[in-house]
Write a protein that holds these residues in place. Structure first.
Motif, PDB file in Angstrom:
ATOM      1  N   ALA A 155      20.126  -2.744   6.233  1.00 22.51           N
ATOM      2  CA  ALA A 155      21.499  -3.246   6.277  1.00 22.51           C
ATOM      3  C   ALA A 155      21.799  -4.028   5.011  1.00 22.51           C
ATOM      4  O   ALA A 155      20.942  -4.742   4.483  1.00 22.51           O
ATOM      5  N   THR A 156      23.009  -3.875   4.530  1.00 22.97           N
ATOM      6  CA  THR A 156      23.506  -4.646   3.397  1.00 22.97           C
ATOM      7  C   THR A 156      24.366  -5.777   3.941  1.00 22.97           C
ATOM      8  O   THR A 156      25.228  -5.550   4.791  1.00 22.97           O
ATOM      9  N   CYS A 157      24.108  -6.973   3.465  1.00 20.95           N
ATOM     10  CA  CYS A 157      24.798  -8.148   3.996  1.00 20.95           C
ATOM     11  C   CYS A 157      25.648  -8.815   2.921  1.00 20.95           C
ATOM     12  O   CYS A 157      25.319  -8.784   1.741  1.00 20.95           O
ATOM     13  N   LEU A 158      26.736  -9.415   3.372  1.00 22.52           N
ATOM     14  CA  LEU A 158      27.600 -10.159   2.466  1.00 22.52           C
ATOM     15  C   LEU A 158      27.905 -11.509   3.094  1.00 22.52           C
ATOM     16  O   LEU A 158      28.422 -11.592   4.206  1.00 22.52           O
ATOM     17  N   LYS A 159      27.564 -12.562   2.364  1.00 28.04           N
ATOM     18  CA  LYS A 159      27.891 -13.925   2.803  1.00 28.04           C
ATOM     19  C   LYS A 159      29.178 -14.334   2.112  1.00 28.04           C
ATOM     20  O   LYS A 159      29.299 -14.251   0.896  1.00 28.04           O
ATOM     21  N   VAL A 160      30.146 -14.758   2.918  1.00 30.07           N
ATOM     22  CA  VAL A 160      31.455 -15.143   2.398  1.00 30.07           C
ATOM     23  C   VAL A 160      31.662 -16.627   2.640  1.00 30.07           C
ATOM     24  O   VAL A 160      31.600 -17.095   3.772  1.00 30.07           O
ATOM     25  N   LEU A 161      31.877 -17.365   1.565  1.00 33.03           N
ATOM     26  CA  LEU A 161      32.047 -18.814   1.653  1.00 33.03           C
ATOM     27  C   LEU A 161      33.445 -19.186   1.173  1.00 33.03           C
ATOM     28  O   LEU A 161      33.777 -18.988   0.005  1.00 33.03           O
ATOM     29  N   SER A 162      34.256 -19.697   2.086  1.00 31.59           N
ATOM     30  CA  SER A 162      35.591 -20.148   1.696  1.00 31.59           C
ATOM     31  C   SER A 162      35.690 -21.665   1.731  1.00 31.59           C
ATOM     32  O   SER A 162      36.452 -22.268   0.995  1.00 31.59           O
ATOM     33  N   SER A 163      34.896 -22.292   2.614  1.00 37.85           N
ATOM     34  CA  SER A 163      34.836 -23.750   2.698  1.00 37.85           C
ATOM     35  C   SER A 163      33.625 -24.099   3.534  1.00 37.85           C
ATOM     36  O   SER A 163      33.101 -23.253   4.265  1.00 37.85           O
ATOM     37  N   PRO A 164      33.119 -25.329   3.453  1.00 34.82           N
ATOM     38  CA  PRO A 164      31.958 -25.709   4.261  1.00 34.82           C
ATOM     39  C   PRO A 164      32.174 -25.498   5.750  1.00 34.82           C
ATOM     40  O   PRO A 164      31.215 -25.249   6.491  1.00 34.82           O
ATOM     41  N   ARG A 166      34.139 -23.093   7.058  1.00 33.52           N
ATOM     42  CA  ARG A 166      34.532 -21.720   7.365  1.00 33.52           C
ATOM     43  C   ARG A 166      33.765 -20.745   6.478  1.00 33.52           C
ATOM     44  O   ARG A 166      34.190 -20.427   5.363  1.00 33.52           O
ATOM     45  N   THR A 167      32.628 -20.274   6.970  1.00 31.31           N
ATOM     46  CA  THR A 167      31.822 -19.287   6.263  1.00 31.31           C
ATOM     47  C   THR A 167      31.381 -18.222   7.257  1.00 31.31           C
ATOM     48  O   THR A 167      31.318 -18.472   8.459  1.00 31.31           O
ATOM     49  N   PHE A 168      31.071 -17.039   6.748  1.00 25.59           N
ATOM     50  CA  PHE A 168      30.498 -16.019   7.630  1.00 25.59           C
ATOM     51  C   PHE A 168      29.617 -15.079   6.829  1.00 25.59           C
ATOM     52  O   PHE A 168      29.758 -14.928   5.620  1.00 25.59           O
ATOM     53  N   PHE A 181      26.381 -10.593  12.699  1.00 22.67           N
ATOM     54  CA  PHE A 181      27.498 -11.407  12.256  1.00 22.67           C
ATOM     55  C   PHE A 181      27.203 -12.850  12.627  1.00 22.67           C
ATOM     56  O   PHE A 181      26.951 -13.162  13.791  1.00 22.67           O
ATOM     57  N   THR A 182      27.194 -13.701  11.631  1.00 24.62           N
ATOM     58  CA  THR A 182      27.028 -15.134  11.885  1.00 24.62           C
ATOM     59  C   THR A 182      28.151 -15.866  11.180  1.00 24.62           C
ATOM     60  O   THR A 182      28.607 -15.441  10.105  1.00 24.62           O
ATOM     61  N   ALA A 183      28.612 -16.928  11.786  1.00 26.51           N
ATOM     62  CA  ALA A 183      29.733 -17.643  11.187  1.00 26.51           C
ATOM     63  C   ALA A 183      29.775 -19.077  11.665  1.00 26.51           C
ATOM     64  O   ALA A 183      29.273 -19.414  12.741  1.00 26.51           O
ATOM     65  N   THR A 184      30.371 -19.901  10.842  1.00 32.90           N
ATOM     66  CA  THR A 184      30.741 -21.257  11.232  1.00 32.90           C
ATOM     67  C   THR A 184      32.227 -21.369  10.958  1.00 32.90           C
ATOM     68  O   THR A 184      32.657 -21.363   9.811  1.00 32.90           O
ATOM     69  N   ILE A 185      33.014 -21.408  12.016  1.00 35.80           N
ATOM     70  CA  ILE A 185      34.465 -21.449  11.888  1.00 35.80           C
ATOM     71  C   ILE A 185      34.989 -22.685  12.594  1.00 35.80           C
ATOM     72  O   ILE A 185      34.862 -22.817  13.811  1.00 35.80           O
ATOM     73  N   ASP A 186      35.544 -23.586  11.805  1.00 37.28           N
ATOM     74  CA  ASP A 186      36.057 -24.851  12.343  1.00 37.28           C
ATOM     75  C   ASP A 186      35.004 -25.569  13.180  1.00 37.28           C
ATOM     76  O   ASP A 186      35.285 -26.121  14.245  1.00 37.28           O
ATOM     77  N   GLY A 187      33.756 -25.523  12.681  1.00 35.29           N
ATOM     78  CA  GLY A 187      32.669 -26.228  13.337  1.00 35.29           C
ATOM     79  C   GLY A 187      32.005 -25.472  14.460  1.00 35.29           C
ATOM     80  O   GLY A 187      30.988 -25.925  15.000  1.00 35.29           O
TER      81      GLY A 187
END
Length: 220
Positions: A155-164, A166-168, A181-187
């Protein structure tokens, strides 16, 4: 009048001739070796996920709390089913069926249904694509690409960081299947990982559960 395809091919031929006339092989090699831009990486990952929508498969995931969820998809006609703790969503070319417990509601097809899945602890491929599309429009977004193996599949993965807050991180198999799929969205932490994959689907994948009450709200 030349067809569009002929005009396009002619334009490409002229562009190629100009390029060869003004650039050396070294320049071409450098261009091909240039790293992918942020936009390229996001688009590449979204396109890879989109390719999975043309497949027939059943994928099981471990979601929050160690529980199990399933995504099944079939073609001709196109249909999909998302089964998660406490509910189920079935989409076809004509209807959308939502189930909570033993109660199901059928309504006219909602193309955006799978992108939301309401409050379900399951992130659909469509939802991941929607998040990638949003990220592509944000110039402040940063990306990091890496490879991994999940249930024996590359699998090819992409980490997307927009703010501490809100990342996934989204991983997609070579076939185009959402692998994790892993994410931290609004805590809030979201964690989902593929546990098994099959190129066939169960015969009852797109049926309302036995014993469930079905309420038809489709437009007459």
């Amino acid at each position: 009048m030349p067809s569009v395809s002929r005009l396009t091919l002619a334009g490409l031929a002229v562009a190629g001739a100009v390029l060869l006339g003004t650039s050396g092989c070294g320049d071409l090699d450098e261009a091909s070796a240039a790293p992918l831009t942020r936009e390229n990486l996001i688009t590449e990952t979204a396109d890879q996920l989109a390719a999975g929508s043309a497949l027939t498969y059943s994928a099981k995931y471990q979601v929050a709390g160690g529980e199990t969820a399933t995504v099944s998809r079939a073609q001709r006609p196109g249909r999909a089913a998302y089964v998660y703790p406490g509910g189920r969503l079935i989409t076809t070319t004509t209807v959308t069926i939502r189930c909570e417990g033993n109660s199901c509601t059928s309504a006219t097809v909602d193309p955006a249904a799978a992108a939301g899945l309401d409050e379900a602890p399951l992130v659909s491929p469509e939802a991941a694509q929607a998040m990638l599309a949003t990220a592509a429009l944000d110039p402040a977004v940063e990306t990091e690409q890496h490879d991994t193996t999940i249930t024996g599949r590359h699998a090819t993965c992409l980490k997307v960081l927009s703010s501490p807050a809100r990342t996934f991180d989204v991983c997609v198999t070579n076939e185009g299947i959402l692998a994790s799929f892993t994410a931290t969205i609004d805590g809030q932490r979201i964690d989902q990982a593929l546990t098994s994959y099959s190129e066939t689907v169960p015969p009852d994948a797109f049926l309302v559960p036995t014993g469930a009450e079905l309420i038809d709200k489709s437009a007459k």
